[in-house]
Structures are given as C-alpha cells and as structure tokens.
Scaffold this motif. Structure first.
Motif, PDB file in Angstrom:
ATOM      1  N   LEU A 269      13.486 -15.374   4.484  1.00  0.00           N
ATOM      2  CA  LEU A 269      12.283 -14.651   4.895  1.00  0.00           C
ATOM      3  C   LEU A 269      12.627 -13.312   5.539  1.00  0.00           C
ATOM      4  O   LEU A 269      11.874 -12.339   5.404  1.00  0.00           O
ATOM      5  N   THR A 270      13.751 -13.247   6.217  1.00  0.00           N
ATOM      6  CA  THR A 270      14.194 -11.966   6.764  1.00  0.00           C
ATOM      7  C   THR A 270      14.398 -10.950   5.650  1.00  0.00           C
ATOM      8  O   THR A 270      13.944  -9.801   5.732  1.00  0.00           O
ATOM      9  N   LEU A 271      15.072 -11.372   4.567  1.00  0.00           N
ATOM     10  CA  LEU A 271      15.280 -10.486   3.430  1.00  0.00           C
ATOM     11  C   LEU A 271      13.949 -10.086   2.798  1.00  0.00           C
ATOM     12  O   LEU A 271      13.730  -8.916   2.458  1.00  0.00           O
ATOM     13  N   GLU A 272      13.035 -11.058   2.649  1.00  0.00           N
ATOM     14  CA  GLU A 272      11.738 -10.755   2.054  1.00  0.00           C
ATOM     15  C   GLU A 272      11.000  -9.694   2.858  1.00  0.00           C
ATOM     16  O   GLU A 272      10.489  -8.704   2.297  1.00  0.00           O
ATOM     17  N   TYR A 273      10.933  -9.853   4.167  1.00  0.00           N
ATOM     18  CA  TYR A 273      10.119  -8.959   4.978  1.00  0.00           C
ATOM     19  C   TYR A 273      10.755  -7.577   5.117  1.00  0.00           C
ATOM     20  O   TYR A 273      10.044  -6.566   5.158  1.00  0.00           O
ATOM     21  N   ILE A 274      12.085  -7.510   5.184  1.00  0.00           N
ATOM     22  CA  ILE A 274      12.736  -6.188   5.175  1.00  0.00           C
ATOM     23  C   ILE A 274      12.428  -5.483   3.858  1.00  0.00           C
ATOM     24  O   ILE A 274      12.099  -4.283   3.834  1.00  0.00           O
ATOM     25  N   GLY A 275      12.516  -6.233   2.756  1.00  0.00           N
ATOM     26  CA  GLY A 275      12.196  -5.656   1.453  1.00  0.00           C
ATOM     27  C   GLY A 275      10.759  -5.183   1.371  1.00  0.00           C
ATOM     28  O   GLY A 275      10.473  -4.101   0.838  1.00  0.00           O
ATOM     29  N   LEU A 276       9.832  -5.968   1.927  1.00  0.00           N
ATOM     30  CA  LEU A 276       8.423  -5.597   1.867  1.00  0.00           C
ATOM     31  C   LEU A 276       8.114  -4.376   2.727  1.00  0.00           C
ATOM     32  O   LEU A 276       7.270  -3.544   2.357  1.00  0.00           O
ATOM     33  N   ILE A 277       8.776  -4.253   3.860  1.00  0.00           N
ATOM     34  CA  ILE A 277       8.601  -3.050   4.687  1.00  0.00           C
ATOM     35  C   ILE A 277       9.010  -1.812   3.894  1.00  0.00           C
ATOM     36  O   ILE A 277       8.309  -0.783   3.893  1.00  0.00           O
ATOM     37  N   ILE A 278      10.136  -1.911   3.183  1.00  0.00           N
ATOM     38  CA  ILE A 278      10.608  -0.790   2.370  1.00  0.00           C
ATOM     39  C   ILE A 278       9.629  -0.492   1.232  1.00  0.00           C
ATOM     40  O   ILE A 278       9.280   0.661   0.969  1.00  0.00           O
ATOM     41  N   VAL A 279       9.159  -1.551   0.547  1.00  0.00           N
ATOM     42  CA  VAL A 279       8.252  -1.377  -0.593  1.00  0.00           C
ATOM     43  C   VAL A 279       6.938  -0.738  -0.144  1.00  0.00           C
ATOM     44  O   VAL A 279       6.463   0.227  -0.757  1.00  0.00           O
ATOM     45  N   PHE A 280       6.335  -1.237   0.920  1.00  0.00           N
ATOM     46  CA  PHE A 280       5.057  -0.690   1.375  1.00  0.00           C
ATOM     47  C   PHE A 280       5.222   0.746   1.872  1.00  0.00           C
ATOM     48  O   PHE A 280       4.361   1.601   1.610  1.00  0.00           O
ATOM     49  N   SER A 281       6.303   1.020   2.599  1.00  0.00           N
ATOM     50  CA  SER A 281       6.532   2.383   3.091  1.00  0.00           C
ATOM     51  C   SER A 281       6.710   3.348   1.924  1.00  0.00           C
ATOM     52  O   SER A 281       6.179   4.477   1.942  1.00  0.00           O
ATOM     53  N   ALA A 282       7.437   2.909   0.903  1.00  0.00           N
ATOM     54  CA  ALA A 282       7.644   3.758  -0.273  1.00  0.00           C
ATOM     55  C   ALA A 282       6.343   3.974  -1.034  1.00  0.00           C
ATOM     56  O   ALA A 282       6.083   5.073  -1.542  1.00  0.00           O
ATOM     57  N   TYR A 283       5.519   2.927  -1.105  1.00  0.00           N
ATOM     58  CA  TYR A 283       4.247   3.047  -1.808  1.00  0.00           C
ATOM     59  C   TYR A 283       3.341   4.106  -1.158  1.00  0.00           C
ATOM     60  O   TYR A 283       2.534   4.752  -1.832  1.00  0.00           O
ATOM     61  N   ALA A 284       3.476   4.290   0.142  1.00  0.00           N
ATOM     62  CA  ALA A 284       2.631   5.254   0.845  1.00  0.00           C
ATOM     63  C   ALA A 284       2.896   6.679   0.393  1.00  0.00           C
ATOM     64  O   ALA A 284       1.999   7.537   0.469  1.00  0.00           O
ATOM     65  N   PHE A 285       4.116   6.950  -0.103  1.00  0.00           N
ATOM     66  CA  PHE A 285       4.484   8.332  -0.419  1.00  0.00           C
ATOM     67  C   PHE A 285       4.970   8.505  -1.854  1.00  0.00           C
ATOM     68  O   PHE A 285       5.386   9.605  -2.222  1.00  0.00           O
ATOM     69  N   VAL A 286       4.914   7.466  -2.687  1.00  0.00           N
ATOM     70  CA  VAL A 286       5.470   7.548  -4.030  1.00  0.00           C
ATOM     71  C   VAL A 286       4.705   8.582  -4.864  1.00  0.00           C
ATOM     72  O   VAL A 286       3.477   8.676  -4.796  1.00  0.00           O
ATOM     73  N   SER A 287       5.449   9.365  -5.643  1.00  0.00           N
ATOM     74  CA  SER A 287       4.835  10.373  -6.504  1.00  0.00           C
ATOM     75  C   SER A 287       5.280  10.242  -7.958  1.00  0.00           C
ATOM     76  O   SER A 287       4.765  10.933  -8.830  1.00  0.00           O
ATOM     77  N   ASN A 288       6.230   9.331  -8.202  1.00  0.00           N
ATOM     78  CA  ASN A 288       6.734   9.109  -9.557  1.00  0.00           C
ATOM     79  C   ASN A 288       6.201   7.784 -10.077  1.00  0.00           C
ATOM     80  O   ASN A 288       6.404   6.746  -9.442  1.00  0.00           O
ATOM     81  N   PRO A 289       5.519   7.775 -11.237  1.00  0.00           N
ATOM     82  CA  PRO A 289       4.927   6.519 -11.722  1.00  0.00           C
ATOM     83  C   PRO A 289       5.949   5.435 -12.021  1.00  0.00           C
ATOM     84  O   PRO A 289       5.664   4.244 -11.841  1.00  0.00           O
ATOM     85  N   TRP A 290       7.142   5.810 -12.469  1.00  0.00           N
ATOM     86  CA  TRP A 290       8.156   4.794 -12.782  1.00  0.00           C
ATOM     87  C   TRP A 290       8.688   4.144 -11.514  1.00  0.00           C
ATOM     88  O   TRP A 290       8.986   2.947 -11.498  1.00  0.00           O
ATOM     89  N   ILE A 291       8.805   4.929 -10.456  1.00  0.00           N
ATOM     90  CA  ILE A 291       9.196   4.350  -9.165  1.00  0.00           C
ATOM     91  C   ILE A 291       8.104   3.402  -8.683  1.00  0.00           C
ATOM     92  O   ILE A 291       8.388   2.320  -8.154  1.00  0.00           O
ATOM     93  N   ALA A 292       6.839   3.783  -8.890  1.00  0.00           N
ATOM     94  CA  ALA A 292       5.725   2.922  -8.486  1.00  0.00           C
ATOM     95  C   ALA A 292       5.768   1.592  -9.234  1.00  0.00           C
ATOM     96  O   ALA A 292       5.523   0.526  -8.655  1.00  0.00           O
ATOM     97  N   VAL A 293       6.092   1.633 -10.524  1.00  0.00           N
ATOM     98  CA  VAL A 293       6.220   0.399 -11.308  1.00  0.00           C
ATOM     99  C   VAL A 293       7.344  -0.464 -10.751  1.00  0.00           C
ATOM    100  O   VAL A 293       7.220  -1.685 -10.609  1.00  0.00           O
TER     101      VAL A 293
END
Length: 393
Positions: A269-293
């Motif tokens: 769960l530690t790995l999951e939540y660290i990963g999710l923090i990164i994913v959500f933070s990246a989603y806030a600023f993503v500008s490339n559609p392939w990165i979003a996928v």
C-alpha cells in the motif's frame, strides 16, 4: 473434476459473468440515453446519482442473510444484475432507464459486497492476495471479451443496442443459473453475523476504505473527462485505452497479488499511494496526450494493489465479521460517491488542476494511514504507531 468441491471456481465463474452485463451497460449507456431516451445533462446526472445509491446502502446485504445464505445472495444479486441489463433496451424513457439502472446497480453492488466476504472466507490467508489477483485478471479478460462483442455486434453486424443489452444480460443470467445448478451448496466455514457491526479495532481499515473511495471517485469521474475535453480523444480512442487497461490487468494482476503476498500489506500500500501521489500530481499539469494515457494506465495498475486492503482485513478480523464488515466497508466507500462528483464538478470549472492536486493530497493521507499497518497484522495487532508498539485494545 468435481467443480462443486472447489469453492474458488464458483467465485471465478461469477467474476467472469459480472463484467459481461456491467460492461455492456456501461459501454452503451451514453449513446442509448441520448439517442433513445433523449437524455440531457440533468437526466444523466440524476441517473448516475441513482446508480450510486445501492452502493451507499450495501450494508443492507448483511440484513438479508437472515433470509438466505451468502452463496444464495450472491447468485440472486447476479441475476438482478443480468436482468437489469437485459431489459434496459426495452425501457427507452427517463423513468424506465432510472428503474433499470437501480435494478442493475442493486445486483452489482450487493454481489460485490458478498463477493468480498466469500473471497476472504474461502481463500486461505497465505494465498488470498494471489487468488484475489486472479479474480481481477478474470474480470479484465471478461471485460475484453464484452467490449470485443459490443464492437462486433454494433459496428460489424449492425445489431440494435436493445438486442446487445439483451445478449449481455442473458449471458450473465445463463452463467449464474449454471453456477446455481453445479454448486448446490458450498459449506460455510464460519457462520456470519447477521447484523451490522462496527468494531473500533477495524478503524484503520475503515479509514483506508473511505480514502480509497474518495480518491477513486476523482479519477473515475474526471480523468476520462480530461482525456476528451483537453486532448480531444474520440470514443474509439477511449475504448482502445480501456482495452489496453484490461489486457495489462489480465496479465499483471495475479503477479501483483503474489507481490502483495511476498511484501505484505504495508509495503504494497505504501508503493500504491506513493505512485498515486505522483500520478495525480502529474495529471494536474500534463500537456502531452501520450503521457496522459500512460498515467491513466499506471493508475489502473496501482489500483490493483488495493487487494492489500482486503487481505489486511482478512488477517485482523474475526472470521464471523467478514460479511458484516464487507457491507459496512462498501457503504463507507460510497459515501464519497454521493458527494464528490457534484462538488468537484464546481471546482473543475474553476481549476481542473486543483481537482487532481486534491486527489494527490488524499493519496498523501492514505500513505500516512498505510504506514500504521503492522508488518505482520493479526488480531490484537491491527495498528502500530511510530514507536512500533501495537495500539492498545
């Protein structure tokens, strides 16, 4: 081989049956609602709220155990899911769609509640994570088959949506009736409590469940919406992304289950939540559609690690509490589903980035909670504080 002597086969077959109906219902809903029932934004919003009500009321499944066994309730729920899907196409009106949606959702959510209870009762603790991963893989494979059949029926064979609904629900009904015949009565290992139970010592599991439901609602509602609004993805492209998710989950979910069994719930769960923090933070600023996928797919793979929440409960709970706790947890998980979509819809109008950053913050709270899980959870040792000592009982 005598299937009736293998309880896990019962769960595997139902895991295959469920996505056929739900996948058909989900894939056709927007087109059917607009083209056949003339839905607008208000009507579809009401429908989605109605769909979540049975999830919020999932604790009612426990009360039904006074009338029937868990195995019977699982089969009855699956029949409701199949019937609700099968008849959807024959009620192309506002009230008709509301009623068939509630029927389908009631079956879906009550099945999910009992499925968790039976899984944690029937799977041995040392193999539960792997078996739960196999269930995820079977569901993913079944979803792939369902989406493939939908494409074949609509785009190649030009079959009407009404018939596709009927076929999807009919397949689920047929598999359920087969299970009812082949598995007449699987012995219960432990008789379950038939009343709602909230135990203080399960508080960490409840908290993880609530945070998971809140965070998941943000992703389910707004991640796909971002793909369409910001990057202009077509329905076909979104479908391909769903197929990629399903294929990867089918392959990797059992391996993730094994990893959880090897690492333990705290590390997983530690790995999951660290990963999710990164994913959500990246989603806030993503500008490339392939990165979003890539972020979208990464989130789904990380979500498979939520299996660890269930195995944590299995290790700390009284075996008699599984059904009651599953019902309560499902209701807790859906508290956010009733409130967040509308509230975050308003926030989205102000700042889409803020929606995902609050999701990252929720991931941070979940990470703190995950670090309270003992390396070896067990009754009497449900929580550890930073001193390493178990919480007082």
């Amino acid at each position: 081989m005598n299937l009736s002597r293998r309880p896990e086969m019962f769960l595997f077959l139902l895991a295959a049956a469920m996505p056929v109906s739900f996948g058909v219902w989900q894939a056709l809903l927007n087109n059917f609602a607009i083209e056949r029932a003339s839905f607008g934004g208000v009507e579809i919003g009401i429908l989605q709220s109605l769909r979540e009500i049975p999830g919020f009321l999932a604790f009612g499944a426990v009360l039904l155990l006074v009338l029937m066994r868990e195995q019977t309730l699982a089969l009855t729920s699956m029949l409701l899911l199949g019937i609700g899907t099968a008849v959807t196409g024959f009620f192309p009106s506002e009230i008709g769609l509301y009623c068939t949606t509630v029927l389908m959702s009631l079956g879906f959510h009550y099945y999910e509640t009992i499925n968790q209870s039976l899984s944690l009762q029937w799977f041995d603790k040392d193999e539960a994570a792997h078996k739960l991963g196999q269930l995820v893989a079977i569901r993913s494979f079944s979803s792939l088959v369902a989406f493939g059949l939908i494409w074949l029926a609509l785009d190649v064979l030009n079959i009407e949506m009404e018939i596709v609904y009927l076929l999807g629900g009919g397949i689920t009904i047929a598999i359920t009736l087969f299970c009812w015949t082949v598995f007449p009565r699987i012995p219960e290992k432990v008789e379950q409590h038939k009343k709602l139970i909230l135990r203080k010592r399960y508080w960490l599991y409840y908290a993880l469940t609530f945070m998971g439901g809140a965070r998941r609602q943000i992703f389910v509602v707004f991640a796909g919406f971002l793909m369409v609004e910001k990057f202009g993805f077509s329905a076909g492209e979104i479908s391909i992304m769903f197929l990629a998710n399903g294929a990867l989950n089918m392959i990797l979910a059992p391996k993730i289950g094994k990893l959880i069994g090897h690492w333990g719930e705290r590390k997983a769960l530690t790995l999951e939540y660290i990963g999710l923090i990164i994913v959500f933070s990246a989603y806030a600023f993503v500008s490339n559609p392939w990165i979003a996928v890539g972020l979208y797919i990464a989130d789904h793979l990380l979500f498979s690690m939520a299996i660890a929440q269930k195995t944590y409960l299995q290790k700390i709970a009284d075996p008699k509490d599984m059904a009651s706790t599953a019902g309560v947890a499902f209701s807790i998980n859906h508290v956010a589903a009733v409130v967040l979509p509308a509230a975050y819809g308003l926030l989205w109008m102000i700042s889409p980035a803020a929606v995902f950053l609050t999701g990252a913050a929720m991931g941070g709270v979940s990470l703190v909670l995950a670090r309270l899980i003992p390396s070896v959870p067990e009754p009497g040792r449900e929580v550890v504080w930073k001193t390493g000592a178990a919480a007082p009982q």
